[in-house]
Design a protein around this motif. Structure first.
Motif, PDB file in Angstrom:
ATOM      1  N   THR A   1       0.825  -1.209   0.000  1.00 40.92           N
ATOM      2  CA  THR A   1       0.000   0.000   0.000  1.00 40.92           C
ATOM      3  C   THR A   1       0.857   1.256   0.000  1.00 40.92           C
ATOM      4  O   THR A   1       0.631   2.179  -0.795  1.00 40.92           O
ATOM      5  CB  THR A   1      -0.936   0.004   1.223  1.00 40.92           C
ATOM      6  OG1 THR A   1      -1.819  -1.116   1.149  1.00 40.92           O
ATOM      7  CG2 THR A   1      -1.767   1.282   1.261  1.00 40.92           C
ATOM      8  N   ILE A   2       1.852   1.306   0.887  1.00 43.04           N
ATOM      9  CA  ILE A   2       2.680   2.513   0.951  1.00 43.04           C
ATOM     10  C   ILE A   2       3.631   2.575  -0.239  1.00 43.04           C
ATOM     11  O   ILE A   2       3.944   3.660  -0.749  1.00 43.04           O
ATOM     12  CB  ILE A   2       3.446   2.580   2.298  1.00 43.04           C
ATOM     13  CG1 ILE A   2       3.999   3.996   2.510  1.00 43.04           C
ATOM     14  CG2 ILE A   2       4.548   1.539   2.359  1.00 43.04           C
ATOM     15  CD1 ILE A   2       2.926   5.053   2.624  1.00 43.04           C
ATOM     16  N   LYS A   3       4.069   1.422  -0.730  1.00 41.35           N
ATOM     17  CA  LYS A   3       4.936   1.395  -1.911  1.00 41.35           C
ATOM     18  C   LYS A   3       4.181   1.908  -3.130  1.00 41.35           C
ATOM     19  O   LYS A   3       4.718   2.699  -3.929  1.00 41.35           O
ATOM     20  CB  LYS A   3       5.451  -0.014  -2.157  1.00 41.35           C
ATOM     21  CG  LYS A   3       6.393  -0.121  -3.354  1.00 41.35           C
ATOM     22  CD  LYS A   3       6.891  -1.552  -3.525  1.00 41.35           C
ATOM     23  CE  LYS A   3       7.817  -1.658  -4.741  1.00 41.35           C
ATOM     24  NZ  LYS A   3       8.304  -3.056  -4.933  1.00 41.35           N
ATOM     25  N   ASP A   4       2.935   1.463  -3.284  1.00 37.54           N
ATOM     26  CA  ASP A   4       2.125   1.920  -4.408  1.00 37.54           C
ATOM     27  C   ASP A   4       1.908   3.424  -4.344  1.00 37.54           C
ATOM     28  O   ASP A   4       1.923   4.113  -5.369  1.00 37.54           O
ATOM     29  CB  ASP A   4       0.770   1.205  -4.414  1.00 37.54           C
ATOM     30  CG  ASP A   4       0.873  -0.236  -4.871  1.00 37.54           C
ATOM     31  OD1 ASP A   4       1.950  -0.623  -5.381  1.00 37.54           O
ATOM     32  OD2 ASP A   4      -0.113  -0.979  -4.711  1.00 37.54           O
ATOM     33  N   PHE A   5       1.691   3.939  -3.129  1.00 37.72           N
ATOM     34  CA  PHE A   5       1.498   5.381  -3.016  1.00 37.72           C
ATOM     35  C   PHE A   5       2.767   6.128  -3.421  1.00 37.72           C
ATOM     36  O   PHE A   5       2.697   7.161  -4.090  1.00 37.72           O
ATOM     37  CB  PHE A   5       1.099   5.782  -1.602  1.00 37.72           C
ATOM     38  CG  PHE A   5       0.826   7.260  -1.474  1.00 37.72           C
ATOM     39  CD1 PHE A   5      -0.423   7.763  -1.787  1.00 37.72           C
ATOM     40  CD2 PHE A   5       1.824   8.145  -1.085  1.00 37.72           C
ATOM     41  CE1 PHE A   5      -0.671   9.128  -1.709  1.00 37.72           C
ATOM     42  CE2 PHE A   5       1.586   9.498  -0.999  1.00 37.72           C
ATOM     43  CZ  PHE A   5       0.328   9.999  -1.312  1.00 37.72           C
ATOM     44  N   LEU A   6       3.905   5.615  -3.002  1.00 43.58           N
ATOM     45  CA  LEU A   6       5.169   6.273  -3.361  1.00 43.58           C
ATOM     46  C   LEU A   6       5.356   6.344  -4.862  1.00 43.58           C
ATOM     47  O   LEU A   6       5.921   7.313  -5.379  1.00 43.58           O
ATOM     48  CB  LEU A   6       6.341   5.534  -2.719  1.00 43.58           C
ATOM     49  CG  LEU A   6       6.716   5.989  -1.306  1.00 43.58           C
ATOM     50  CD1 LEU A   6       7.692   5.006  -0.672  1.00 43.58           C
ATOM     51  CD2 LEU A   6       7.315   7.389  -1.335  1.00 43.58           C
ATOM     52  N   THR A   7       4.890   5.331  -5.592  1.00 43.31           N
ATOM     53  CA  THR A   7       5.044   5.362  -7.046  1.00 43.31           C
ATOM     54  C   THR A   7       4.157   6.419  -7.691  1.00 43.31           C
ATOM     55  O   THR A   7       4.405   6.817  -8.829  1.00 43.31           O
ATOM     56  CB  THR A   7       4.712   3.990  -7.672  1.00 43.31           C
ATOM     57  OG1 THR A   7       3.334   3.675  -7.449  1.00 43.31           O
ATOM     58  CG2 THR A   7       5.600   2.893  -7.109  1.00 43.31           C
ATOM     59  N   THR A   8       3.118   6.875  -6.966  1.00 37.99           N
ATOM     60  CA  THR A   8       2.254   7.910  -7.535  1.00 37.99           C
ATOM     61  C   THR A   8       2.815   9.317  -7.343  1.00 37.99           C
ATOM     62  O   THR A   8       2.405  10.243  -8.034  1.00 37.99           O
ATOM     63  CB  THR A   8       0.855   7.878  -6.884  1.00 37.99           C
ATOM     64  OG1 THR A   8       0.952   8.335  -5.528  1.00 37.99           O
ATOM     65  CG2 THR A   8       0.258   6.485  -6.917  1.00 37.99           C
ATOM     66  N   CYS A   9       3.731   9.476  -6.401  1.00 32.68           N
ATOM     67  CA  CYS A   9       4.215  10.822  -6.081  1.00 32.68           C
ATOM     68  C   CYS A   9       4.834  11.552  -7.277  1.00 32.68           C
ATOM     69  O   CYS A   9       4.574  12.736  -7.476  1.00 32.68           O
ATOM     70  CB  CYS A   9       5.189  10.765  -4.905  1.00 32.68           C
ATOM     71  SG  CYS A   9       4.356  10.396  -3.332  1.00 32.68           S
ATOM     72  N   PRO A  10       5.674  10.885  -8.102  1.00 31.90           N
ATOM     73  CA  PRO A  10       6.200  11.595  -9.280  1.00 31.90           C
ATOM     74  C   PRO A  10       5.096  12.054 -10.232  1.00 31.90           C
ATOM     75  O   PRO A  10       5.190  13.126 -10.830  1.00 31.90           O
ATOM     76  CB  PRO A  10       7.102  10.542  -9.945  1.00 31.90           C
ATOM     77  CG  PRO A  10       7.514   9.647  -8.827  1.00 31.90           C
ATOM     78  CD  PRO A  10       6.300   9.557  -7.948  1.00 31.90           C
ATOM     79  N   LEU A  11       4.039  11.247 -10.376  1.00 30.17           N
ATOM     80  CA  LEU A  11       2.937  11.646 -11.243  1.00 30.17           C
ATOM     81  C   LEU A  11       2.183  12.828 -10.657  1.00 30.17           C
ATOM     82  O   LEU A  11       1.831  13.773 -11.369  1.00 30.17           O
ATOM     83  CB  LEU A  11       1.989  10.469 -11.454  1.00 30.17           C
ATOM     84  CG  LEU A  11       0.753  10.749 -12.320  1.00 30.17           C
ATOM     85  CD1 LEU A  11       1.169  11.243 -13.696  1.00 30.17           C
ATOM     86  CD2 LEU A  11      -0.108   9.508 -12.430  1.00 30.17           C
ATOM     87  N   ILE A  12       1.956  12.787  -9.334  1.00 31.33           N
ATOM     88  CA  ILE A  12       1.291  13.922  -8.681  1.00 31.33           C
ATOM     89  C   ILE A  12       2.125  15.182  -8.872  1.00 31.33           C
ATOM     90  O   ILE A  12       1.599  16.257  -9.158  1.00 31.33           O
ATOM     91  CB  ILE A  12       1.083  13.637  -7.183  1.00 31.33           C
ATOM     92  CG1 ILE A  12       0.168  12.432  -6.989  1.00 31.33           C
ATOM     93  CG2 ILE A  12       0.486  14.858  -6.475  1.00 31.33           C
ATOM     94  CD1 ILE A  12       0.052  11.976  -5.547  1.00 31.33           C
ATOM     95  N   LEU A  13       3.435  15.031  -8.719  1.00 34.52           N
ATOM     96  CA  LEU A  13       4.339  16.168  -8.898  1.00 34.52           C
ATOM     97  C   LEU A  13       4.237  16.719 -10.314  1.00 34.52           C
ATOM     98  O   LEU A  13       4.207  17.933 -10.528  1.00 34.52           O
ATOM     99  CB  LEU A  13       5.776  15.740  -8.598  1.00 34.52           C
ATOM    100  CG  LEU A  13       6.843  16.854  -8.631  1.00 34.52           C
ATOM    101  CD1 LEU A  13       6.557  17.897  -7.573  1.00 34.52           C
ATOM    102  CD2 LEU A  13       8.228  16.251  -8.428  1.00 34.52           C
ATOM    103  N   ALA A  14       4.164  15.824 -11.306  1.00 32.66           N
ATOM    104  CA  ALA A  14       4.060  16.261 -12.698  1.00 32.66           C
ATOM    105  C   ALA A  14       2.744  16.986 -12.945  1.00 32.66           C
ATOM    106  O   ALA A  14       2.706  18.013 -13.628  1.00 32.66           O
ATOM    107  CB  ALA A  14       4.186  15.057 -13.631  1.00 32.66           C
ATOM    108  N   LEU A  15       1.655  16.464 -12.371  1.00 35.12           N
ATOM    109  CA  LEU A  15       0.351  17.093 -12.581  1.00 35.12           C
ATOM    110  C   LEU A  15       0.204  18.391 -11.787  1.00 35.12           C
ATOM    111  O   LEU A  15      -0.635  19.230 -12.127  1.00 35.12           O
ATOM    112  CB  LEU A  15      -0.758  16.119 -12.181  1.00 35.12           C
ATOM    113  CG  LEU A  15      -0.870  14.849 -13.030  1.00 35.12           C
ATOM    114  CD1 LEU A  15      -1.975  13.954 -12.503  1.00 35.12           C
ATOM    115  CD2 LEU A  15      -1.113  15.198 -14.495  1.00 35.12           C
TER     116      LEU A  15
END
Length: 301
Positions: A175-189
Motif C-alpha cells: 500500500t505505501i509502496k504503491d502510493f510512493l510510485t504515484t508521487c512523481p505523477l502527482i508532482l508532474a500534474l
C-alpha cells in the motif's frame, strides 16, 4: 517446636529412601505428561498465525479486538498451564523438560507484540492514505507527501521479521509502496504549466471524467495510481517535469499522448506561447498511468 524440627530432620533421610520408588514412578508419569503438553503447545504455536489479524482485509479495529482475545487466551489458558508444569518439572528435578515449551510460548508472545506493532503502523499508513484522498488538489504538496510516505515505508520495513510472512504485512508494505510510485505523477500534474486543455487531454486519454481544479478548486485527490510502471517510467516523468520548470517557470506544458516512438521528451512547440511539450506514448500513458480523481462532492471520475 525445636524438638519437633529436630525429629523431622532425623526422619527425612529415611523417608526419602522410603518414597523414592513412588517419586520415580510419578516423575516418569510427569515427564510423559510434559512431553504431551509440549506437543499441544507446538500445535497451538503452529496454528496461531492462521488467525484473522494476520490478514490485511481484517482491518485495524477488528484485528486489534482479535489480538486482545488471542492475548487473553494465551495468558489465561496457556501461560497458566505452562507455569504449573514448569513448577512440576522443577520439583522432579528435570527443568530442561520445559525448555522447548517455554521457547514456543515465548514465540507466541513475540508474535502478539509484533502483530500489535504491525497494526499500529498499518493504521498510520491507512490514515495517511485516507487523508490524502480527502485532500483538496489545491493543497497538495507532492514533495511533502513523498517525504511522509517514505517515513511510513521506513516504519513498515522496521517491523520485526517474524511478521513479514503474513498478508497483513505484505499488503501494508504494498500500500505505501504503491502510493510512493504515484508521487512523481502527482508532482508532474501539480506542475505550474498545467492548463485547462491539458486536464481535458488527461480525461480524453484516460477515460476518466472529473471536474478539473481550474473549474473546482476544492477538487480532492483520491489518489493518482500507477499500474505497472517501471522505475525508468517514473524517473522519466519526474525528470521531465523538473526540466520544464527549470527551463522556464512560466511556461505552459502540453501533455501529448500521441508520440509514436514510445519516448518522453521535452521540446519546443509551434504554439504562440512558445511552451514546452511533455510527450508521452499513448499506450504507455493508458497502461502506466491511471488517474483516479475524486470531486469535492465525493463522486469518482
Amino acid at each position: 517446636y525445636s524438638q519437633l524440627w529436630q525429629d523431622v530432620q532425623k526422619q527425612a533421610p529415611t523417608t526419602k529412601v522410603a518414597i523414592a520408588p513412588l517419586v520415580k514412578v510419578q516423575g516418569a508419569k510427569t515427564k510423559v505428561m510434559l512431553q504431551k503438553y509440549e506437543e499441544e503447545v507446538r500445535e497451538y504455536s503452529e496454528s496461531f498465525n492462521k488467525q484473522g489479524f494476520y490478514t490485511f482485509a481484517t482491518g485495524p479495529d477488528a484485528a486489534r479486538e482479535a489480538l486482545k482475545a488471542a492475548e487473553k487466551n494465551h495468558i489465561e489458558k496457556w501461560s497458566t498451564r505452562t507455569h504449573d508444569n514448569e513448577h512440576l518439572a522443577q520439583m522432579f528435578e528435570f527443568p530442561e523438560a520445559m525448555d522447548e515449551t517455554n521457547k514456543l510460548m515465548s514465540g507466541v508472545s513475540e508474535q502478539i507484540n509484533a502483530m500489535r506493532d504491525l497494526w499500529d503502523v498499518a493504521t498510520q499508513v491507512l490514515d495517511f492514505i485516507d487523508e490524502c484522498r480527502n485532500m483538496a488538489w489545491a493543497d497538495v504538496d507532492a514533495e511533502a507527501l513523498d517525504e511522509e510516505a517514505k517515513r511510513l515505508q521506513k516504519n513498515v520495513k522496521g517491523l520485526k521479521r517474524e511478521v513479514r510472512f503474513c498478508d497483513a504485512y505484505k499488503q501494508t508494505e504494498k500500500t505505501i509502496k504503491d502510493f510512493l510510485t504515484t508521487c512523481p505523477l502527482i508532482l508532474a500534474l501539480r506542475h505550474p504549466s498545467m492548463r485547462p486543455r491539458h486536464w481535458q487531454m488527461l480525461m480524453d486519454h484516460t477515460g476518466k471524467k472529473f471536474t478539473p481544479p481550474h473549474e473546482d478548486p476544492s477538487m480532492k485527490l483520491a489518489v493518482c495510481q500507477i499500474a505497472g510502471a517501471t522505475d525508468a517510467d517514473l524517473e522519466a516523468v519526474e525528470e521531465t517535469a523538473e526540466a520544464l520548470l527549470a527551463a522556464d517557470p512560466t511556461t505552459c506544458g502540453v501533455i501529448n499522448p500521441n508520440n509514436a516512438d514510445n519516448s518522453m521528451t521535452v521540446g519546443s512547440t509551434s504554439e504562440p506561447c512558445n511552451c514546452y511539450t511533455l510527450t508521452i506514448d499513448q499506450d504507455l500513458y493508458s497502461n502506466v498511468f491511471r488517474l483516479d480523481l475524486q470531486t469535492a462532492q465525493g463522486g469518482t471520475g
